[in-house]
Design an enzyme around this catalytic site. Structure first.
Site, PDB file in Angstrom:
ATOM      1  N   TYR A 108       3.476   0.315 -10.729  1.00 43.81           N
ATOM      2  CA  TYR A 108       4.448  -0.116  -9.720  1.00 43.81           C
ATOM      3  C   TYR A 108       4.854  -1.585  -9.898  1.00 43.81           C
ATOM      4  O   TYR A 108       5.413  -2.177  -8.988  1.00 43.81           O
ATOM      5  CB  TYR A 108       3.880   0.113  -8.316  1.00 43.81           C
ATOM      6  CG  TYR A 108       3.705   1.590  -7.976  1.00 43.81           C
ATOM      7  CD1 TYR A 108       4.811   2.423  -7.834  1.00 43.81           C
ATOM      8  CD2 TYR A 108       2.443   2.145  -7.807  1.00 43.81           C
ATOM      9  CE1 TYR A 108       4.660   3.764  -7.520  1.00 43.81           C
ATOM     10  CE2 TYR A 108       2.285   3.498  -7.496  1.00 43.81           C
ATOM     11  CZ  TYR A 108       3.403   4.305  -7.354  1.00 43.81           C
ATOM     12  OH  TYR A 108       3.252   5.624  -7.048  1.00 43.81           O
ATOM     13  N   HIS A 423       2.859   3.033 -18.338  1.00 39.85           N
ATOM     14  CA  HIS A 423       3.429   4.069 -17.477  1.00 39.85           C
ATOM     15  C   HIS A 423       4.133   3.507 -16.264  1.00 39.85           C
ATOM     16  O   HIS A 423       3.933   2.366 -15.866  1.00 39.85           O
ATOM     17  CB  HIS A 423       2.337   5.050 -17.033  1.00 39.85           C
ATOM     18  CG  HIS A 423       1.384   4.452 -16.032  1.00 39.85           C
ATOM     19  ND1 HIS A 423       1.386   4.795 -14.718  1.00 39.85           N
ATOM     20  CD2 HIS A 423       0.433   3.525 -16.158  1.00 39.85           C
ATOM     21  CE1 HIS A 423       0.463   4.111 -14.077  1.00 39.85           C
ATOM     22  NE2 HIS A 423      -0.128   3.318 -14.925  1.00 39.85           N
ATOM     23  N   TYR A 504       8.154   7.450  -2.045  1.00 41.74           N
ATOM     24  CA  TYR A 504       7.310   6.801  -1.029  1.00 41.74           C
ATOM     25  C   TYR A 504       6.978   5.372  -1.405  1.00 41.74           C
ATOM     26  O   TYR A 504       6.540   4.586  -0.563  1.00 41.74           O
ATOM     27  CB  TYR A 504       6.026   7.615  -0.798  1.00 41.74           C
ATOM     28  CG  TYR A 504       4.819   7.209  -1.605  1.00 41.74           C
ATOM     29  CD1 TYR A 504       4.653   7.620  -2.919  1.00 41.74           C
ATOM     30  CD2 TYR A 504       3.823   6.400  -1.046  1.00 41.74           C
ATOM     31  CE1 TYR A 504       3.540   7.243  -3.653  1.00 41.74           C
ATOM     32  CE2 TYR A 504       2.712   6.018  -1.773  1.00 41.74           C
ATOM     33  CZ  TYR A 504       2.573   6.434  -3.077  1.00 41.74           C
ATOM     34  OH  TYR A 504       1.467   6.052  -3.808  1.00 41.74           O
TER      35      TYR A 504
END
Ligand code: ADP
Length: 561
Positions: A108, A423, A504
């Site tokens: 993230y 990732h 989310y």
């Protein structure tokens, strides 16, 4: 106070001259000590590090070049008054600050700030105490630097696991506070970390210190409170027992937000249930997904499924066992025949369901018999206990720890599916239904294939919805691979929005795009968020751009990506 020779940062804060920056850093050094300030200078090489020793000023899984989201300096405040002082300095010099607790935030954006040149505040370096573990009330009170590993070790050292369990995410190196404020999840019955938080202490952008919920009510019966700084005063005895206190409930606005720095947080622990059993159910066919979902929904809502179970695609488990090259010489996405072969080799299904039952033996066996009967109506499905699995790196054996709150880093391995593996997570929310899961899987898989990447994903089942986590693995040293991953996630955000599916949580690079999909009634929610932001942080110094919210001093048109 020693005056260190300041080096020039690779990225200055926007609109800040080198001279102003150096004066600012001088003042920061007076506040926090030179040893707690490091400038990312022009001559530094940006080294990613690795999960156990992550870099602190950029994203180790960078999707753009490493210096695209880059801090000017990393500052490690030693206590709450220093955090307050830093907020005041940032206002005085109009320098943006990006707080993190540990800075792993893997998939993230890591420790990187949204606005390059921001100063990163590494809260966890010094502020890392477990302040309390209360067995009677089953909660802990922690500072930002307490990781899942740390609290677990604390429970073990003090022989407390016989009383209380922690809930942990897949990887245990993240902070309890960072994970909860980003609304991350774990897998025990206490898997929704934000739901299980109770009570915050926050430094606002103007430097003010606030306690939320019952923490706002002082307890004069605690004699130690006299003469102590506000942040040192013992909290109200109900601070970690009742979330709401009196008046508007404030806590929510401090999640995924740029409105405050959380310096203490209460988290509920699960009373030791008195017994536990993890299990796995394998489902042989791709299209067993839909049938499984319609079995899961009622069981989960009735709490026959007590925990946050997961339904994992074969490649997620396969990637834990070995890189793509250990299965095939192909570089293109694997097809059905390849996946069947891998499932056979690993003795797993195309989809694999991981759950656990909690409680004394009679409770567990009743629940397990209902769960087994329900799932085994799917032809070819099979039920396993951890002791049935003997392969090295058995995912069921790892999950058997995770599902009882014992942290690990075993699941890091799937990132190595490709060489130089990095990732991104694409994480849309979906209804627990066969039709919805099937549709979302079909769309995401199709786009993965178009991007030339394998679909690797898992459905994480909450109380009434699922977090569908698609793990986009790319080769960080190959610009083409990064571009493909980036194209894929941007395309998926738009595809999913067309079906009414939203994410989310997301990586820095996608925050604007996703914020823009939550646009009911002409973006009314964003207008509200901007109003609150501008009221609490008029100079826009705290985490500008986080989750797509730009302070009024930023020209949104030029910042949005
Ligand atoms: P991890 O715990 O996985 O290492 P981070 O510490 O990087 O994750 O936190 C993830 C994100 O959560 C940060 O980028 C920041 O936006 C937010 N965050 C983390 N800790 C705090 C905090 N103490 N106060 C406010 N926001 C925080």
């Amino acid at each position: 106070i020693s005056h260190v020779q300041l080096s020039e940062p690779m990225k200055l804060p926007p609109g800040t001259s080198l001279h102003t920056f150096q004066t600012f850093i001088d003042r920061v050094i007076q506040c926090c000590g030179a040893e707690n300030v490091s400038i990312i200078s022009k001559c530094d090489k940006l080294v990613d590090g690795h999960y156990m020793n992550p870099c602190k000023g950029h994203d180790m899984h960078a999707i753009y070049d490493r210096d695209y989201f880059l801090a000017s300096a990393v500052i490690c405040p030693r206590d709450v008054p220093e955090v307050q002082m830093l907020m005041r300095l940032c206002n005085e010099f109009e320098v943006p600050a990006w707080p993190f607790s540990i800075g792993r935030n893997t998939g993230y954006g890591g420790a990187a700030p949204r606005v390059s040149g921001s100063v990163c505040l590494d809260l966890g370096r010094h502020m890392n105490r477990v302040l309390d573990v209360n067995v009677e009330g089953a909660f802990a009170l922690v500072e930002p630097g307490v990781t899942f590993f740390d609290l677990h070790e604390y429970l073990e050292e003090h022989d407390l696991r016989k009383h209380v369990w922690l809930d942990v995410p897949d990887l245990g190196g993240g902070s309890i506070i960072g994970n909860a404020v980003e609304r991350g999840v774990g897998y025990t019955p206490y898997g929704d970390h934000w739901m299980m938080h109770c009570g915050l202490e926050i430094v606002l952008p103007n430097g003010e210190l606030v306690r939320t919920g019952m923490g706002a009510l002082p307890d004069p019966t605690i004699p130690a409170a006299e003469g102590l700084r506000p942040d040192q005063q013992p909290g109200n005895r109900c601070w970690q027992l009742f979330n709401y206190g009196f008046g508007p409930y404030n806590d929510g606005i401090f999640t995924q937000s740029s409105l405050g720095i959380v310096v203490k947080m209460g988290i509920w622990l699960m009373p030791n249930p008195g017994g536990y059993q993890a299990y796995m159910i394998t489902l042989p066919r791709d299209n067993d997904l839909a049938a499984a979902m319609d079995i899961i929904r009622p069981l989960r809502m009735q709490m026959v499924l007590q925990n946050v179970p997961t339904l994992r695609h074969i490649l997620l488990d396969a990637a834990v066992h070995g890189p793509k090259s250990s299965y095939t010489a192909k570089s293109e996405p694997l097809d059905d025949a390849d996946l069947d072969e891998i499932a056979k080799k690993l003795d797993l299904g195309r989809w694999n369901f991981y759950g656990a039952v909690y409680g004394p033996e009679p409770i567990r066996s009743v629940l397990l018999s209902v769960i087994k009967t329900s799932f085994l109506s799917i032809p070819g499905s099979r039920f396993f206990l951890p002791e049935d699995r003997h392969e090295p790196n058995s995912v069921l054996r790892t999950r058997a720890n995770t599902l009882q709150g014992i942290p690990s880093v075993d699941e890091l391995k799937w990132v190595d599916w490709l060489p130089n593996g990095a990732h991104l997570f694409f994480s849309p929310i979906t209804k627990i239904s066969g039709a919805d899961a099937e549709a979302q899987y079909a769309i995401t898989k199709k786009r993965c294939t178009e991007a030339g990447l394998d679909f690797i994903g898992t459905f994480v089942v909450g109380m009434r919805e699922m977090h569908h986590i698609v793990c986009i693995v790319f080769d960080r040293e190959d610009p083409k691979s990064r571009t493909k991953a980036h194209w894929l996630i941007r395309t998926l955000v738009d595809d999913c929005a067309k079906h009414g599916w939203g994410e989310y949580r997301t990586h820095l690079a996608l925050m604007d795009q996703i914020a823009n999909t939550y646009n009911f009634n002409d973006g009314a929610q964003m207008k509200l968020n901007e109003q609150i932001k501008n009221a609490l942080d008029p100079k826009g110094i705290l985490a500008p751009g986080k989750n797509g919210i730009w302070p009024k001093g930023y020209n949104k048109a030029t910042w949005v990506i």
